[in-house]
Design a protein around this motif. Structure first.
Motif: not given
Ligand code: DAH
Length: 347
Positions: A204, A261, A218, A182, A179, A177, A315-316, A292-293, A220
């Motif tokens: 994946r 989160t 993705q 971040q 993330s 991901h 974050a999302f 997702g967030a 982010e």
């Molecule tokens: N990293 C998660 C995924 O790949 C998605 C995600 C969810 C990113 C919530 C975020 C978050 O920054 O706050 O499934």
């Protein structure tokens, strides 16, 4: 006998004059210069002649042979030249035709979409931050509050680049991901506020089907500042969805779980195909998952260098291809990576 040889030559040359193609030329050669031709038979019969005539007739016979061979050679060239001229006349190449213009290409649909997303978030003050595709276990999981052996690791099937044995913390992997970016963004920007989007490919270890690829994009998002609340997350997501999918979209937030989160939410919008009525695409729920967030977990803030006592953030993370599938009614996610021009030219 001399007269006989003269007649052979005259006759042969007369026939040769009417030859205009390869087939006739071969026929002529067989009739006038091959073993059983009158000339060759005459030369073969030399021995039967009275001695005193042999030299003279032999000399003349060879002369005729050379003459015919020379004429044959010339004719062969003439026939080839004629054939070439004929074919040029038939399949004419017009060298004065203007050249064909190379067709300018255009951006891949994924690139076009990414740029649109950059623009939408750019106008809200987010800058694009690039993070690496090859990550460590530590950044992809550990620093995001997913310690080794945490069951949440099962949420992401991972391509390991080396042996994850030894506690897992030394492993190298293809990020599952965006993330981990971040942490990298926070560590670079601390102690300043952060407002970034982190776009890129994620990987994946999954079966490839019409609905899932082993690589996809993705986007982010991360905002860290003083007094940031869930309301800021909601406003940002609402605005982004309205800009990306149309101003009449309805957005909902529902509780969820992510290790990085707290609280965590899932952001949905009403189905773009049935407008919330329920259809095959939204599995008759009326809703589509967008992202997702959540509010950045205190542990993650701290790992980025920010004290959770003074700072907060949201974050999302949203996938890109799935929303394109819906928007354009594309029924196979593999099209994005198939390089089929018949597909790509449509966008
Ligand atoms: N990293 C998660 C995924 O790949 C998605 C995600 C969810 C990113 C919530 C975020 C978050 O920054 O706050 O499934």
């Amino acid at each position: 006998m001399d007269n006989h040889l003269d007649a052979i030559q005259t006759e042969a040359l007369a026939v040769l004059a009417s030859v205009h193609d390869q087939a006739a030329l071969r026929e002529w050669h067989a009739a006038h210069l091959a073993k059983k031709s009158p000339l060759m038979l005459a030369l073969g019969d030399l021995g039967k002649l009275p001695k005193e005539q042999r030299a003279e007739i032999g000399r003349r016979g060879n002369e005729v042979k050379r003459t015919l061979e020379a004429a044959y050679g010339e004719k062969e060239q003439a026939v080839q030249a004629e054939a070439l001229a004929r074919s040029l006349g038939e399949n004419a190449v017009d060298v004065t035709l203007p050249g064909r213009q190379p067709r300018p290409g255009h951006l891949h649909i994924s690139t076009q979409t990414l740029r649109h997303i950059y623009q939408v978030f750019g106008e809200m003050g987010f800058q694009v931050y690039e993070a690496p595709d090859v990550e460590t276990d530590e950044f992809n999981f550990g620093l995001l509050n997913i310690p080794p052996y945490h069951p949440a690791r099962d949420m992401w099937d991972t391509f390991w680049l080396d042996n994850p044995q030894g506690g897992g913390s030394r492993g190298t992997l293809l990020r599952t991901h965006t993330s981990p970016g971040q942490i990298r963004a926070m560590r670079e920007m601390v102690p300043n506020p952060v407002r970034v989007i982190l776009p890129g490919k994620v990987y994946r270890y999954e079966q490839i089907t019409a609905r899932s690829e082993h690589q996809f994009y993705q986007i982010e998002g991360l905002a860290v500042g003083h007094g940031i609340t869930l309301a800021d997350l909601k406003g940002t997501m609402l605005n982004a969805i309205h800009r990306l999918y149309g101003a009449d979209r309805t957005v909902r937030f529902r509780g969820s779980y992510f290790p990085f989160t707290e609280p965590s939410v899932e952001v949905d919008m009403d189905c773009v195909l049935c407008n919330g009525v329920g259809c095959r695409v939204c599995k008759y729920t009326g809703w589509l998952e967008v992202s997702g967030a959540g509010m950045v977990h205190p542990v993650v803030l701290r790992n980025g260098g920010y004290s959770p006592d003074e700072w907060s953030g949201f974050a999302f993370g949203m996938g890109m291809e799935r929303s394109l599938l819906l928007k354009y009614s594309i029924d196979d996610i593999r099209m994005f990576y198939g390089n089929d021009l018949r597909f790509l030219r449509q966008f």
